[in-house]
Design a protein around this motif. Structure first.
Motif, mmCIF file in Angstrom:
data_model
loop_
_atom_site.group_PDB
_atom_site.id
_atom_site.type_symbol
_atom_site.label_atom_id
_atom_site.label_comp_id
_atom_site.label_asym_id
_atom_site.label_seq_id
_atom_site.Cartn_x
_atom_site.Cartn_y
_atom_site.Cartn_z
ATOM 1 N N SER A 101 0.851 -1.186 0.000
ATOM 2 C CA SER A 101 0.000 0.000 0.000
ATOM 3 C C SER A 101 0.888 1.238 0.000
ATOM 4 O O SER A 101 2.097 1.152 0.263
ATOM 5 C CB SER A 101 -0.911 0.032 1.239
ATOM 6 N N ASP A 102 0.289 2.388 -0.276
ATOM 7 C CA ASP A 102 1.073 3.626 -0.279
ATOM 8 C C ASP A 102 1.739 3.843 1.077
ATOM 9 O O ASP A 102 2.903 4.227 1.150
ATOM 10 C CB ASP A 102 0.183 4.824 -0.617
ATOM 11 N N PHE A 103 0.994 3.596 2.148
ATOM 12 C CA PHE A 103 1.572 3.796 3.485
ATOM 13 C C PHE A 103 2.702 2.812 3.745
ATOM 14 O O PHE A 103 3.776 3.197 4.220
ATOM 15 C CB PHE A 103 0.504 3.682 4.570
ATOM 16 N N PHE A 104 2.490 1.537 3.454
ATOM 17 C CA PHE A 104 3.531 0.547 3.715
ATOM 18 C C PHE A 104 4.789 0.825 2.889
ATOM 19 O O PHE A 104 5.910 0.634 3.359
ATOM 20 C CB PHE A 104 3.028 -0.871 3.449
ATOM 21 N N ARG A 105 4.605 1.293 1.664
ATOM 22 C CA ARG A 105 5.782 1.647 0.854
ATOM 23 C C ARG A 105 6.523 2.833 1.489
ATOM 24 O O ARG A 105 7.756 2.895 1.460
ATOM 25 C CB ARG A 105 5.373 1.945 -0.589
ATOM 26 N N GLU A 106 5.785 3.757 2.058
ATOM 27 C CA GLU A 106 6.399 4.887 2.766
ATOM 28 C C GLU A 106 7.181 4.402 3.982
ATOM 29 O O GLU A 106 8.280 4.879 4.272
ATOM 30 C CB GLU A 106 5.312 5.881 3.198
ATOM 31 N N LYS A 163 -1.356 13.219 8.580
ATOM 32 C CA LYS A 163 -1.600 12.936 7.155
ATOM 33 C C LYS A 163 -1.901 11.454 6.947
ATOM 34 O O LYS A 163 -2.892 11.088 6.307
ATOM 35 C CB LYS A 163 -0.382 13.348 6.330
ATOM 36 N N TRP A 164 -1.044 10.577 7.502
ATOM 37 C CA TRP A 164 -1.242 9.152 7.273
ATOM 38 C C TRP A 164 -2.372 8.582 8.116
ATOM 39 O O TRP A 164 -3.037 7.624 7.688
ATOM 40 C CB TRP A 164 0.071 8.391 7.483
ATOM 41 N N ALA A 165 -2.638 9.173 9.278
ATOM 42 C CA ALA A 165 -3.780 8.717 10.078
ATOM 43 C C ALA A 165 -5.078 8.957 9.313
ATOM 44 O O ALA A 165 -5.961 8.091 9.267
ATOM 45 C CB ALA A 165 -3.808 9.423 11.432
ATOM 46 N N LYS A 171 -9.695 4.301 4.723
ATOM 47 C CA LYS A 171 -9.794 2.948 4.177
ATOM 48 C C LYS A 171 -10.959 2.168 4.775
ATOM 49 O O LYS A 171 -11.290 1.083 4.309
ATOM 50 C CB LYS A 171 -8.485 2.177 4.386
ATOM 51 N N GLY A 172 -11.588 2.701 5.812
ATOM 52 C CA GLY A 172 -12.793 2.087 6.366
ATOM 53 C C GLY A 172 -12.517 0.975 7.356
ATOM 54 O O GLY A 172 -11.370 0.696 7.716
ATOM 55 N N GLY A 173 -13.573 0.347 7.803
ATOM 56 C CA GLY A 173 -13.461 -0.735 8.780
ATOM 57 C C GLY A 173 -12.875 -0.232 10.082
ATOM 58 O O GLY A 173 -13.117 0.905 10.499
ATOM 59 N N GLU A 174 -12.094 -1.089 10.738
ATOM 60 C CA GLU A 174 -11.476 -0.707 12.011
ATOM 61 C C GLU A 174 -10.492 0.447 11.850
ATOM 62 O O GLU A 174 -10.204 1.158 12.821
ATOM 63 C CB GLU A 174 -10.771 -1.905 12.639
ATOM 64 N N LEU A 175 -9.977 0.633 10.650
ATOM 65 C CA LEU A 175 -9.015 1.718 10.436
ATOM 66 C C LEU A 175 -9.659 3.098 10.542
ATOM 67 O O LEU A 175 -8.951 4.097 10.698
ATOM 68 C CB LEU A 175 -8.321 1.561 9.083
ATOM 69 N N GLU A 176 -10.983 3.171 10.491
ATOM 70 C CA GLU A 176 -11.657 4.461 10.651
ATOM 71 C C GLU A 176 -11.301 5.118 11.974
ATOM 72 O O GLU A 176 -11.349 6.342 12.105
ATOM 73 C CB GLU A 176 -13.184 4.282 10.556
ATOM 74 N N GLU A 177 -10.946 4.305 12.961
ATOM 75 C CA GLU A 177 -10.617 4.837 14.293
ATOM 76 C C GLU A 177 -9.183 5.339 14.416
ATOM 77 O O GLU A 177 -8.827 5.922 15.439
ATOM 78 C CB GLU A 177 -10.841 3.762 15.370
ATOM 79 N N VAL A 178 -8.353 5.129 13.404
ATOM 80 C CA VAL A 178 -6.942 5.494 13.514
ATOM 81 C C VAL A 178 -6.744 6.974 13.853
ATOM 82 O O VAL A 178 -5.963 7.294 14.758
ATOM 83 C CB VAL A 178 -6.146 5.079 12.257
#
Length: 196
Positions: A101-106, A163-165, A171-178
């Motif tokens: 993903s863009d984040f993981f590549r970062e 920015k990344w949060a 991305k939805g799901g549980e990540l909405e809480e990030v």
């Protein structure tokens, strides 16, 4: 008796021999950016094509890891993750995770060189391991999160984190809480309930 340092060195030898780019994540990386803690696994984020996963698993098996190459490939396709085991008693879990993903590549691009258990490796920056831990948000991650925030207080790049949060939250799901989780830990308040 298998130990985490032994499993770690074997993983590093494997990935270097197979010329597979990797970053060490999980508790080992969090311990380097925060406070060390006991762990019984080794976690790596690897840059590898799906068609090469079975070959990596076969190479791992030839070096003493317990792994089924075809199952590893199936798990990788389904979830971007596969697990190997090292040793007998106790068995050490070795988890391989995709950087797709863009984040993981970062995370991979910003990784920092360190020395651990006699090996030169790369680990995520303090900001990136903090975000990875906030994403997971398990009970065992909360101590890692607090240690990273405490150790790097005043030096964390809040703009980068926010920015990344927001990106992860979109991305939805549980990540909405990030975003809320991150704000809570940076501001010293309680966040949403952690996953057991």
């Amino acid at each position: 008796m298998a130990t985490v340092p032994e499993a770690f060195r074997k993983v590093v030898e494997l990935l270097e021999a197979e010329r597979t780019p990797f970053v060490v994540i999980g508790a080992l990386a969090a311990g380097l950016q925060g406070d060390p803690r006991m762990t019984n696994d080794v976690d790596c984020m690897v840059s590898i094509k799906t068609e090469d996963v079975a070959d990596l698993a076969r190479a791992a098996r030839s070096r003493g890891f317990e792994v089924e190459p075809e199952l590893a490939e199936t798990q990788w396709v389904a979830s971007g993750f596969f697990r190997m085991w090292y040793g007998d008693s106790p068995r050490i879990a070795v988890d391989m995770m995709t950087s797709n993903s863009d984040f993981f590549r970062e995370v991979v691009w910003r990784a920092e060189p360190v020395r651990l258990f006699g090996c030169e490796i790369f680990v995520p920056s303090a900001e990136d391991i903090l975000l990875l831990k906030v994403m997971a948000w398990r009970m065992k991650d909360l101590g890692d999160i607090a240690a990273i925030v405490s150790r790097h207080r005043g030096r964390l790049d809040r703009q980068y984190l926010d920015k990344w949060a927001v990106w992860l939250g979109s991305k939805g799901g549980e990540l909405e809480e990030v975003p809320e989780r991150l704000s809570a830990v940076l501001e010293g308040r309680s966040g949403p309930p952690a996953v057991p």
